[in-house]
Scaffold this active site. Structure first.
Site, PDB file in Angstrom:
ATOM      1  N   ASP A 105       0.862  -1.162   0.000  1.00 57.22           N
ATOM      2  CA  ASP A 105       0.000   0.000   0.000  1.00 57.22           C
ATOM      3  C   ASP A 105       0.912   1.229   0.000  1.00 57.22           C
ATOM      4  OD1 ASP A 105      -2.450   1.522   0.327  1.00 57.22           O
ATOM      5  OD2 ASP A 105      -1.855   1.795   2.417  1.00 57.22           O
ATOM      6  N   ASP A 109      -0.199   5.080   0.932  1.00 52.65           N
ATOM      7  CA  ASP A 109      -0.444   6.129   1.914  1.00 52.65           C
ATOM      8  C   ASP A 109      -0.459   5.585   3.336  1.00 52.65           C
ATOM      9  OD1 ASP A 109      -0.742   7.998  -0.177  1.00 52.65           O
ATOM     10  OD2 ASP A 109      -2.812   7.346  -0.481  1.00 52.65           O
TER      11      ASP A 109
END
Length: 226
Positions: free
Chosen positions: A10, A12
């Protein structure tokens, strides 16, 4: 024979201590592309829905890309260069860069899988040295510019599983053919965390940290969440 290793990240709050999508919205306010009061109100509202797991991604993407859609390709490219220099580069953390490079040096195929759109994230993935980006893809008009709509399956929640499966299929692979690891901070990514062989709760939010402890998942704190 060992299976090929696929490592997924991922973006953020996992590789970055900030939310690049939200930050891009803040940046557009500062350069005068959006109304400071109304845009911030709606941006905050959408972000709260994302954290709660109730975000309508189609509504959000229309809102998030409208300013760049109206201004066009050249203005977007100039603004994004400033955004990278002023917001993203200062947010890079050596621990995150080293983690990505470490997997690459071990021979893993590395991809970033993010719910943020491709326009914001492709240059960020490039800074991490990751050419494989699975992001929210944007529909294009006949002239090749964005319409504000999403193309295909958005890479959010269960959609991340679908998009990674499509990406694997494009390589002639399925889940059973590879050994998969996924690093994420968010309960929004629970479907993909449950799908992979090695889930890693990375800078996890409170709910994911609790779940990771319950399930015995690895927990990695690269930096403090901002």
């Amino acid at each position: 024979m060992s299976r090929p290793r696929i490592t997924l990240f991922d973006l953020d709050h996992t590789l970055l201590p900030i939310d690049s999508d939200y930050s891009w919205g803040e940046f557009t306010q500062r350069i005068g592309w959006t109304d400071r009061v109304e845009f911030k109100r709606r941006n905050d509202e959408f972000y709260a829905h994302y954290v709660a797991g109730t975000l309508d991604v189609h509504d959000y993407v229309r809102f998030a890309v409208e300013a760049m859609r109206v201004r066009g390709q050249a203005a977007y490219e100039e603004a994004h260069r400033r955004f990278m220099h002023e917001w993203i580069t200062p947010a890079l953390r050596p621990a995150a860069l080293d983690l990505v490079r470490g997997h690459q040096q071990q021979g893993d195929t590395v991809a970033i899988v993010t719910a943020t759109n491709e326009m914001v994230t492709r240059p960020i993935a490039a800074i991490f040295g990751v050419p494989e980006l699975i992001a929210v893809e944007l529909e294009r008009d006949a002239g090749g510019w964005i319409t504000g709509e999403i193309a295909g399956v958005p890479s959010m929640r269960e959609g991340k599983v679908v998009r990674v499966q499509q990406w694997l299929a494009g390589r002639g692979l399925d889940w059973l053919d590879v050994e998969t690891t996924f690093y994420s901070d968010s309960m929004n990514d629970l479907p993909l965390l449950e799908q992979v062989d090695h889930p890693v709760a990375t800078n996890p939010d409170a709910r994911l940290r609790t779940l990771a402890l319950e399930r015995g998942w690895r927990i990695l704190d690269l930096f403090e969440r901002e």
